[in-house]
Scaffold this motif. Structure first.
Motif, mmCIF file in Angstrom:
data_model
loop_
_atom_site.group_PDB
_atom_site.id
_atom_site.type_symbol
_atom_site.label_atom_id
_atom_site.label_comp_id
_atom_site.label_asym_id
_atom_site.label_seq_id
_atom_site.Cartn_x
_atom_site.Cartn_y
_atom_site.Cartn_z
ATOM 1 N N ILE A 1 6.785 -9.953 -21.187
ATOM 2 C CA ILE A 1 6.492 -8.556 -21.508
ATOM 3 C C ILE A 1 6.099 -8.422 -22.974
ATOM 4 N N THR A 2 6.718 -9.214 -23.852
ATOM 5 C CA THR A 2 6.396 -9.166 -25.284
ATOM 6 C C THR A 2 4.964 -9.619 -25.535
ATOM 7 N N ILE A 3 4.607 -10.774 -24.987
ATOM 8 C CA ILE A 3 3.262 -11.314 -25.196
ATOM 9 C C ILE A 3 2.218 -10.451 -24.488
ATOM 10 N N GLY A 4 2.522 -10.002 -23.270
ATOM 11 C CA GLY A 4 1.571 -9.189 -22.519
ATOM 12 C C GLY A 4 1.244 -7.887 -23.230
ATOM 13 N N ASN A 5 2.274 -7.184 -23.710
ATOM 14 C CA ASN A 5 2.052 -5.919 -24.418
ATOM 15 C C ASN A 5 1.263 -6.126 -25.701
ATOM 16 N N GLN A 6 1.615 -7.163 -26.450
ATOM 17 C CA GLN A 6 0.932 -7.414 -27.724
ATOM 18 C C GLN A 6 -0.539 -7.747 -27.512
ATOM 19 N N LEU A 7 -0.811 -8.632 -26.553
ATOM 20 C CA LEU A 7 -2.203 -8.992 -26.279
ATOM 21 C C LEU A 7 -3.002 -7.791 -25.791
ATOM 22 N N ARG A 8 -2.393 -6.982 -24.937
ATOM 23 C CA ARG A 8 -3.112 -5.821 -24.390
ATOM 24 C C ARG A 8 -3.495 -4.839 -25.501
ATOM 25 N N ARG A 9 -2.566 -4.552 -26.397
ATOM 26 C CA ARG A 9 -2.842 -3.605 -27.479
ATOM 27 C C ARG A 9 -3.941 -4.121 -28.400
ATOM 28 N N VAL A 10 -3.902 -5.407 -28.724
ATOM 29 C CA VAL A 10 -4.915 -5.970 -29.618
ATOM 30 C C VAL A 10 -6.268 -6.041 -28.925
ATOM 31 N N LEU A 11 -6.291 -6.443 -27.661
ATOM 32 C CA LEU A 11 -7.547 -6.528 -26.921
ATOM 33 C C LEU A 11 -8.238 -5.178 -26.837
ATOM 34 N N SER B 1 -17.203 -12.805 -23.706
ATOM 35 C CA SER B 1 -16.549 -13.197 -22.463
ATOM 36 C C SER B 1 -15.056 -12.922 -22.551
ATOM 37 N N PRO B 2 -14.358 -12.801 -21.408
ATOM 38 C CA PRO B 2 -12.896 -12.634 -21.446
ATOM 39 C C PRO B 2 -12.189 -13.747 -22.211
ATOM 40 N N THR B 3 -12.699 -14.979 -22.100
ATOM 41 C CA THR B 3 -12.092 -16.087 -22.847
ATOM 42 C C THR B 3 -12.234 -15.882 -24.342
ATOM 43 N N GLU B 4 -13.426 -15.473 -24.787
ATOM 44 C CA GLU B 4 -13.646 -15.205 -26.212
ATOM 45 C C GLU B 4 -12.775 -14.052 -26.689
ATOM 46 N N ALA B 5 -12.641 -13.023 -25.836
ATOM 47 C CA ALA B 5 -11.804 -11.882 -26.204
ATOM 48 C C ALA B 5 -10.350 -12.295 -26.380
ATOM 49 N N LEU B 6 -9.853 -13.125 -25.454
ATOM 50 C CA LEU B 6 -8.465 -13.591 -25.533
ATOM 51 C C LEU B 6 -8.244 -14.449 -26.773
ATOM 52 N N GLU B 7 -9.194 -15.327 -27.072
ATOM 53 C CA GLU B 7 -9.065 -16.180 -28.259
ATOM 54 C C GLU B 7 -9.074 -15.342 -29.533
ATOM 55 N N SER B 8 -9.952 -14.339 -29.591
ATOM 56 C CA SER B 8 -10.022 -13.477 -30.781
ATOM 57 C C SER B 8 -8.743 -12.674 -30.951
ATOM 58 N N ALA B 9 -8.204 -12.142 -29.837
ATOM 59 C CA ALA B 9 -6.965 -11.366 -29.906
ATOM 60 C C ALA B 9 -5.806 -12.238 -30.375
ATOM 61 N N ALA B 10 -5.726 -13.462 -29.843
ATOM 62 C CA ALA B 10 -4.656 -14.376 -30.246
ATOM 63 C C ALA B 10 -4.753 -14.706 -31.726
ATOM 64 N N GLN B 11 -5.990 -14.889 -32.214
ATOM 65 C CA GLN B 11 -6.170 -15.217 -33.638
ATOM 66 C C GLN B 11 -5.767 -14.050 -34.529
ATOM 67 N N ILE B 12 -6.069 -12.822 -34.096
ATOM 68 C CA ILE B 12 -5.673 -11.635 -34.862
ATOM 69 C C ILE B 12 -4.150 -11.563 -34.972
ATOM 70 N N ILE B 13 -3.457 -11.837 -33.851
ATOM 71 C CA ILE B 13 -1.989 -11.803 -33.852
ATOM 72 C C ILE B 13 -1.437 -12.906 -34.760
ATOM 73 N N ILE B 14 -2.023 -14.102 -34.678
ATOM 74 C CA ILE B 14 -1.575 -15.211 -35.535
ATOM 75 C C ILE B 14 -1.748 -14.853 -37.008
ATOM 76 N N ASP B 15 -2.930 -14.312 -37.348
ATOM 77 C CA ASP B 15 -3.199 -13.952 -38.741
ATOM 78 C C ASP B 15 -2.212 -12.896 -39.231
ATOM 79 N N LEU B 16 -1.859 -11.963 -38.351
ATOM 80 C CA LEU B 16 -0.908 -10.916 -38.728
ATOM 81 C C LEU B 16 0.451 -11.507 -39.098
ATOM 82 N N PHE B 17 0.956 -12.410 -38.272
ATOM 83 C CA PHE B 17 2.280 -12.980 -38.536
ATOM 84 C C PHE B 17 2.246 -13.968 -39.702
ATOM 85 N N VAL B 18 1.105 -14.627 -39.909
ATOM 86 C CA VAL B 18 0.980 -15.482 -41.094
ATOM 87 C C VAL B 18 1.086 -14.641 -42.359
#
Length: 311
Positions: free
Chosen positions: A34-44, A204-221
């Protein structure tokens, strides 16, 4: 946790160049889904950027309520059709394009002359029809941004000759996720997260997921590397209060409701999704001529288009 993995289950292109992808993330600890799903959805939905037509200049036209001789559509209809043009860009700079067509002709998106680095995802998208030998000439302004921007939010002397559009920059149209529990032979519980992503085709959905994950990583860094500054807590709270949900400024016209439901909302001065969210389901049904059928339509549209469920 060390065995966590992600797999693409489905990747397909649907109508008008839009794309759908389904992913599964395995071996999550209980509660992480639920934590990862909510975070990815909001960023996407809120943080990914895209390019769109933000303004146009039509030869001989000074305002959006005009009609053009020989053109089947009025200017408002043309502007509405232009909002459906999906673009893919290799740059974030402001760019300009042109269209000059002599009729009779059916005008589609592929007839727009684009600058280098810009590509139209849905070239067969309909714009207008010229029924006579008249010439239609339009200049387009392409901008990069995130979220949704109302035309009233962009004013400058440079743009005074342009007709502004309500601009949708969001490349991700919809995100759904669900979580399943997995039991191993020792009856230990882990979770797997299923994630469905729909995009407009600009990525593409894959590119969108990769970009969202990178945004989250950059935020926590940034959080990890953050050091004490002299900024006051009041300034931080002010900045936080400015941020809003990406869908609150979306005009209700974008929901494409039936005429009855749309007219009832406009009479009640409900002009945006943000205005609509101020109403509970019970209060919404108290509007004049707004019955249960119209309410069900609004609830269903909010859920399917924006993933919003009214409580």
């Amino acid at each position: 946790m060390n065995n966590i993995s992600i797999k693409c289950l489905k990747s397909e292109q649907i109508e008008s160049g839009a794309c759908h992808g389904q992913f599964v993330i395995n071996s999550l600890q209980p509660g992480q889904g639920i934590t990862i799903g909510n975070q990815l959805r909001r960023v996407l939905l809120g943080d990914l950027g895209g390019v769109a037509i933000s303004a146009v200049r039509i030869a001989g036209i000074t305002h959006e309520f005009s009609t053009i001789p020989g053109i089947r559509e009025d200017v408002l209809e043309i502007l509405l059709n232009l909002k459906g043009v999906v673009l893919k860009s290799q740059t974030k700079n402001v760019q300009f394009g042109r269209l000059k067509i002599q009729g009779p002709s059916v005008i589609t998106a592929d007839l727009i002359q684009l600058p280098s680095g810009l590509e139209i995802v849905n070239p067969n998208h309909y714009i207008a029809t010229i029924s006579t030998s008249n010439i239609l000439e339009i200049e387009f302004k392409f901008e990069y941004g995130t979220g949704y921007r109302l035309a009233s939010q962009t004013f400058s002397e440079e743009d005074e000759n342009y007709l502004q559009l309500d601009t949708i920059f969001m490349p991700v149209q919809k995100v759904d996720f669900k979580i399943e529990n997995v039991y191993d032979t020792a009856n230990n519980i882990s979770e797997r997260l299923f994630l469905d992503i729909w995009t407009n085709g600009s990525l593409s959905p894959t590119e969108a997921l990769e970009s969202a994950a990178q945004i989250i990583i950059d935020l926590f860094v940034l959080l990890l590397n953050n050091k004490n500054t002299n900024e006051s807590p009041q300034a931080d709270s002010k900045n936080q209060s400015i941020s809003i949900e990406p869908y609150t400024n979306i005009a209700i016209e974008e929901l494409q409701l039936s005429v009855r439901a749309y007219n009832c909302l406009k009479k009640a001065q409900i002009n945006t999704v943000g205005d609509l969210l101020q109403y509970s389901p019970e209060k919404l049904q108290e509007l004049k001529n707004f019955g249960r059928k119209s309410a069900d339509e609004v609830f269903s549209t909010l859920k399917n288009k924006l993933g919003i469920i009214l409580k």
